[in-house]
Design an enzyme around this catalytic site. Structure first.
Site, PDB file in Angstrom:
ATOM      1  N   HIS A  17       0.870  -1.177   0.000  1.00 36.72           N
ATOM      2  CA  HIS A  17       0.000   0.000   0.000  1.00 36.72           C
ATOM      3  C   HIS A  17       0.913   1.236   0.000  1.00 36.72           C
ATOM      4  CE1 HIS A  17      -2.819   2.904   1.832  1.00 36.72           C
ATOM      5  NE2 HIS A  17      -3.779   2.098   1.456  1.00 36.72           N
ATOM      6  N   CYS A  51      -4.676   2.555  -3.708  1.00 36.39           N
ATOM      7  CA  CYS A  51      -3.459   3.062  -3.067  1.00 36.39           C
ATOM      8  C   CYS A  51      -2.308   2.088  -3.250  1.00 36.39           C
ATOM      9  CB  CYS A  51      -3.676   3.336  -1.582  1.00 36.39           C
ATOM     10  SG  CYS A  51      -4.881   4.606  -1.281  1.00 36.39           S
ATOM     11  N   ASP A  98       3.123  -4.577   8.035  1.00 36.00           N
ATOM     12  CA  ASP A  98       1.882  -3.828   7.854  1.00 36.00           C
ATOM     13  C   ASP A  98       0.737  -4.827   7.993  1.00 36.00           C
ATOM     14  OD1 ASP A  98      -0.380  -2.574   7.006  1.00 36.00           O
ATOM     15  OD2 ASP A  98       0.409  -1.968   5.043  1.00 36.00           O
ATOM     16  N   LYS A 154     -10.445  -0.195   9.813  1.00 36.22           N
ATOM     17  CA  LYS A 154     -10.615  -1.396   9.010  1.00 36.22           C
ATOM     18  C   LYS A 154     -11.103  -2.562   9.851  1.00 36.22           C
ATOM     19  CE  LYS A 154      -6.997   0.030   5.910  1.00 36.22           C
ATOM     20  NZ  LYS A 154      -7.855   0.542   4.845  1.00 36.22           N
ATOM     21  N   GLN A 166      -4.429  -5.270   6.963  1.00 42.05           N
ATOM     22  CA  GLN A 166      -5.420  -6.174   6.364  1.00 42.05           C
ATOM     23  C   GLN A 166      -5.416  -7.552   7.002  1.00 42.05           C
ATOM     24  OE1 GLN A 166      -7.730  -5.392   4.363  1.00 42.05           O
ATOM     25  NE2 GLN A 166      -7.088  -3.376   3.647  1.00 42.05           N
TER      26      GLN A 166
HETATM   27  C1  LIG Z   1      -2.490  -3.012   3.533  1.00 41.93           C
HETATM   28  C2  LIG Z   1      -2.786  -1.615   3.990  1.00 41.93           C
HETATM   29  N1  LIG Z   1      -1.846  -0.936   4.633  1.00 41.93           N
HETATM   30  C3  LIG Z   1      -2.049   0.299   5.087  1.00 41.93           C
HETATM   31  C4  LIG Z   1      -3.242   0.955   4.913  1.00 41.93           C
HETATM   32  C5  LIG Z   1      -3.354   2.362   5.409  1.00 41.93           C
HETATM   33  O1  LIG Z   1      -4.189   2.527   6.471  1.00 41.93           O
HETATM   34  P1  LIG Z   1      -4.507   4.008   6.987  1.00 41.93           P
HETATM   35  O2  LIG Z   1      -5.212   4.685   5.850  1.00 41.93           O
HETATM   36  O3  LIG Z   1      -5.366   3.792   8.165  1.00 41.93           O
HETATM   37  O4  LIG Z   1      -3.191   4.639   7.289  1.00 41.93           O
HETATM   38  C6  LIG Z   1      -4.254   0.284   4.239  1.00 41.93           C
HETATM   39  C7  LIG Z   1      -5.557   0.908   3.965  1.00 41.93           C
HETATM   40  O5  LIG Z   1      -5.797   2.048   3.649  1.00 41.93           O
HETATM   41  C8  LIG Z   1      -4.027  -1.036   3.772  1.00 41.93           C
HETATM   42  O6  LIG Z   1      -4.978  -1.704   3.117  1.00 41.93           O
END
Ligand SMILES: Cc1ncc(COP(=O)(O)O)c(C=O)c1O
Lengths: 135, 300
Positions: free
Chosen positions: B14, B257, B91, B117, B94
């Site tokens: 992401h 993203c 990370d 999420k 998900q």
């Molecule tokens: C795999 C992953 N990492 C990071 C994020 C970022 O999360 P946030 O927008 O809460 O920073 C997301 C979703 O937006 C995601 O799907």
């Protein structure tokens, strides 16, 4: 937004785009993309001695709304004076598409080709596109 | 981080696990390297091993891809990265919301996930870090509460975690996230995961019957989180999302993203249906109905 927008007319322009291609030689050439969806539009124009839009064509890829509205815009713009491009507004595009019920997420798709035509025309005329004139 | 230090990421990250490292690299002249994927969306281990030979300073990767659904074997990757001398960050945005996750089993140095999420509020998330590392780190922000003492000549930092929580904290959302976590725990994360696997299997079978679909990511539901990314021949994902929306089906369309991954897949966008504990077989049927309708509209 309602799927009204995907009327046969729009889908027809999407499947069989009018004025798809390049203009050689051209006086105006501009391209832009919509970073969110990757829609891309390039428009080329040959200007007549009377400062009118002579030949106008577009190329691009993206969603049905961006591609159909580009195609419709080229048909609409052909033969119009360059000065007319300055007056062009999003209402004109909504009229061409036959709806203003696009929803915030899709308005940018519909207006991309207008932005491209304005950017190209303004730079040809040596004018600057001010904030807000492209929407 | 300093000049020529190496950060190793993957091509399925992401933006939130790419851009911060690019910012660090700009500042420090460190280098960033991306491990490639195989055709089925699984991390290429030959490339990963090769990257470990370059003695990375930091290895950061997603536990579960938000586009492909790929579940990376986090414990194995962390073991290899630590052996290479790297600090590791997972990370888990998900994975934590969708399956049982145990940081001590993974063995990573840092792990992050987001509240919004997992049925929780926006604007809050969790960063887990090894205590010894956190204690060694300087605060990234100054303000109230992050200090033990302040004098005109300087200050003494508070203990972890307060050292990193300058100012009045977002405790309202912390309470909300706590409730969401309690709720998910009461349901049971293995149950959540099993439910999603069932829906994913059903959705994969049913959507493939529609025809003209390209599905991205691992074919094996056991190696995949509850997301189904696909493209339908001749229909741009934004058009698809608008038509499905009319049918009461919310999917996400776009680059999710993850533009570098889109480039790797050689597409500008995909459709993505994602499942959670509140989804049902009926939702999948509605999705399939919507796909068929869109195909009827665009064909002709
Ligand atoms: C795999 C992953 N990492 C990071 C994020 C970022 O999360 P946030 O927008 O809460 O920073 C997301 C979703 O937006 C995601 O799907």
């Amino acid at each position: 937004m309602s799927s009204e927008i995907y009327r046969e007319l729009i889908l027809d322009y999407y499947r069989n785009p009018r004025n798809f291609g390049k203009v050689e030689p051209h006086d105006i050439s501009a391209r832009d993309s919509n970073p969110l969806c990757g829609d891309e539009i390039e428009i080329q124009v040959r200007v007549t001695p009377e400062k009118k839009i002579g030949e106008i064509k577009f190329t691009g890829k993206g969603c049905a709304i961006s591609q159909a509205s580009a195609s419709m815009l080229t048909e609409f713009a052909k033969g119009k004076p360059l000065e007319w491009v300055k007056e062009l507004s999003k209402e004109d595009i909504f009229k061409l598409l036959g709806t203003r019920d696009l929803g915030p997420a899709r308005v940018k798709c519909a207006l991309l080709s207008m932005k491209v035509l304005k950017t190209g025309t303004y730079s040809y005329l040596g004018a600057k596109l001010e904030d807000g004139q492209d929407s | 981080m300093k000049k020529d230090d190496l950060v190793v990421l993957t091509k399925m990250e992401h933006h939130s696990n790419i851009v911060p490292w690019q910012l660090v690299a700009q500042k420090t002249h460190a280098k960033v390297k991306y491990v490639d994927l195989d055709e089925d969306g699984i991390l290429n281990m030959v490339e990963f091993e090769r990257a470990m030979n370059d003695s990375p300073k930091l290895v950061a990767f997603t536990h579960c891809s938000n586009v492909l659904g790929t579940i990376n074997d986090a414990a194995m990757l962390v073991r290899k990265a630590r052996k290479a001398g790297a600090t590791t960050l997972v990370d888990a945005a998900q994975s934590v919301p969708h399956m049982p996750v145990d940081v001590s089993q993974i063995g990573c140095d840092f792990l992050a996930f987001s509240g919004h999420k997992m049925l929780g509020p926006t604007g809050i998330g969790v960063l887990y870090g090894r205590k010894a590392l956190l204690e060694d780190m300087e605060p990234f922000q100054g303000g109230g509460d992050m200090i033990k003492e302040v004098h005109l000549t300087g200050a003494k930092w508070n203990d972890v975690p307060y050292k990193f929580e300058a100012g009045t904290t977002n405790f309202a959302d912390a309470v909300g996230l706590g409730v969401a976590i309690d709720y998910l725990s009461s349901v049971g994360m293995q149950k959540v995961r099993d439910h999603e696997v069932e829906l994913l299997k059903y959705a994969t079978e049913e959507t493939e019957k529609v025809g003209g679909l390209t599905i991205y990511g691992p074919r094996d539901a056991a190696r995949r989180g509850g997301v189904l990314s696909f493209n339908v021949e001749g229909i741009h994902p934004h058009d698809m999302a608008s038509i499905l929306d009319e049918e009461g089906v919310a999917i996400r369309s776009g680059h999710h993203c993850a533009q570098p991954l889109m480039e790797r897949l050689d597409v500008t966008a995909t459709n993505r249906a994602s499942f959670y504990l509140y989804n049902s077989y009926d939702d999948v049927d509605a999705l399939v109905g919507g796909l068929k309708k869109a195909k009827r509209m665009f064909e002709a």
